[in-house]
Design an enzyme around this catalytic site. Structure first.
Site, mmCIF file in Angstrom:
data_model
loop_
_atom_site.group_PDB
_atom_site.id
_atom_site.type_symbol
_atom_site.label_atom_id
_atom_site.label_comp_id
_atom_site.label_asym_id
_atom_site.label_seq_id
_atom_site.Cartn_x
_atom_site.Cartn_y
_atom_site.Cartn_z
ATOM 1 N N LYS A 1 0.818 -1.211 0.000
ATOM 2 C CA LYS A 1 0.000 0.000 0.000
ATOM 3 C C LYS A 1 0.850 1.257 0.000
ATOM 4 C CE LYS A 1 -4.376 -1.616 1.696
ATOM 5 N NZ LYS A 1 -5.540 -1.384 2.533
ATOM 6 N N LYS B 1 -8.382 -8.861 -8.890
ATOM 7 C CA LYS B 1 -9.533 -9.037 -8.016
ATOM 8 C C LYS B 1 -10.492 -7.841 -8.118
ATOM 9 C CE LYS B 1 -10.121 -9.818 -3.097
ATOM 10 N NZ LYS B 1 -9.444 -9.942 -1.820
ATOM 11 N N LYS C 1 -12.835 -3.119 -3.958
ATOM 12 C CA LYS C 1 -13.619 -1.952 -3.590
ATOM 13 C C LYS C 1 -12.814 -0.674 -3.744
ATOM 14 C CE LYS C 1 -12.598 -3.447 1.087
ATOM 15 N NZ LYS C 1 -13.065 -4.116 2.257
#
Ligand code: TRP
Length: 348
Positions: free
Chosen positions: A125, A215, A218
């Site tokens: 991240k 994937k 969201k």
């Protein structure tokens, strides 16, 4: 020696992040299985389900939406079938129980800079968002997560593979504190025993519609490849019609060579509540991707229409009462663990 007040039932605990809108991938891959598990296990176990709202802004978010997203997520669990009248199931918000923050500050000082630097999620991240936007909160994420788990003496924690390392860290810090200060924390089961207990998921992974090799996430920016639970049903149907396929012109379940088509087969089986195999049997060999997409799009539209109806019927007041009741009931348990730690390290 400190005495751990083990509650009468072993605790299963899990948190579902609330920083952005949830997708059908989250729904079928995480929310439904967790709710099923909660219903099945709640006779023998205490189930702690919580919304990790303090974790939600470890990466930058739109803060004007945080509160409504957390409360909406609670409603969403109820629409998905979570029984809020079950007194063995707790539903609460992390930030409403201050012990989470307090224990984190304590555990911070027993955690190595090096060990946090090695966390895969942190590395990934912080790479994506860039060094100058990477917060200390993101670095600290696993320590807050350890507090979430240890405060309630949780034994079982169903987490996805991307969270296994954080669970291992939770065990490490618990054992480290226990060997330094006596029996402070219940050490949760190891990842492999968690998998044994919950049954390793069947590899369910809904992929992005536009890029079916990654994937359905969201946090995807464009949203074109992602079906959000709050999408307008007709808009979601259009996204399905625009899904990336391939030029082989023959339906076949083959994740490597036909990832887009395979993903749509998987989505269809979930929406229809039938096995993947039966969907594969029905469609293999057909040559019109357009017809096939129309079927999937229709099912998506129907599913979302139904779900929105259920969501609208959720009693918002009852959900708020459930959250507040759970927070009220769990606070003393969290505080008891916190006090053990405070006493052990010399603060009390
Ligand atoms: N990190 C988890 C996730 O991203 C959410 C979470 C926060 C969690 N605290 C937790 C999960 C404690 C299990 C236990 O999905």
């Amino acid at each position: 020696m400190y005495n751990i007040d083990i509650m009468t039932k072993p605790v299963i605990l899990t948190g579902i992040r609330a920083n952005s809108d949830l997708t059908i991938g989250n729904y079928f891959g995480a929310i439904l299985p967790i709710i099923d598990m909660a219903k099945k296990r709640s006779n023998e176990y205490q189930i702690n389900m919580f919304i990790p709202d303090l974790h939600s802004f470890t990466t930058p978010i739109d803060h004007s939406r945080l509160y409504s997203q957390s409360t909406n997520n609670a409603k969403l669990f109820v629409a998905a079938g979570l029984p809020i009248d079950n007194s063995n199931i707790y539903l609460y918000r992390q930030s409403y129980i201050p012990a989470h923050s307090e224990l984190t500050v304590i555990l911070d000082c027993f955690t190595g800079f090096g060990e946090m630097s090695r966390m895969i999620q942190f590395k990934d991240k912080s790479n994506t968002i860039g060094a100058d936007r990477t917060s200390i909160g993101l670095f600290n994420y696993p320590i807050l997560m350890a507090s979430d788990i240890l405060l309630y003496n949780a034994k079982y924690v169903p987490v996805g593979d991307d969270q296994s390392q954080h669970l291992e860290f939770t065990r490490d810090i618990a054992q480290r504190m226990n060997s330094k200060f006596g029996n402070l924390f219940v050490v949760p089961e190891a990842v492999k025993d968690q998998h044994e207990f919950f049954g390793k998921d069947q590899g369910l992974r809904i992929m992005d519609l536009v890029d079916p090799t990654s994937k359905m996430s969201k946090s995807d920016d464009s949203g074109r490849g992602v079906i959000f639970l709050n999408d307008d049903p007709a808009v979601a149907a259009k996204k399905v019609m625009g899904a990336t396929t391939d030029d082989l012109a023959k339906i076949n379940f083959d994740r490597d060579n036909q990832p887009g088509v395979s993903n749509l087969l998987e989505i269809l089986s979930l929406l229809q509540g039938v096995t993947l195999q039966s969907v594969v049997d029905q469609y293999t060999g057909q040559t019109s991707y357009g017809d096939f997409k129309s079927v999937v799009a229709g099912e998506v539209e129907k599913f979302l229409t139904d779900f929105h109806k259920k969501l609208a019927e959720v009693d918002a007041k009852a959900v708020m009462v459930k959250l507040e009741q759970s927070e009220h009931d769990l606070k003393p348990i969290a505080n008891a663990t916190l006090l053990r730690a405070q006493q052990a390290i010399g603060l009390r």
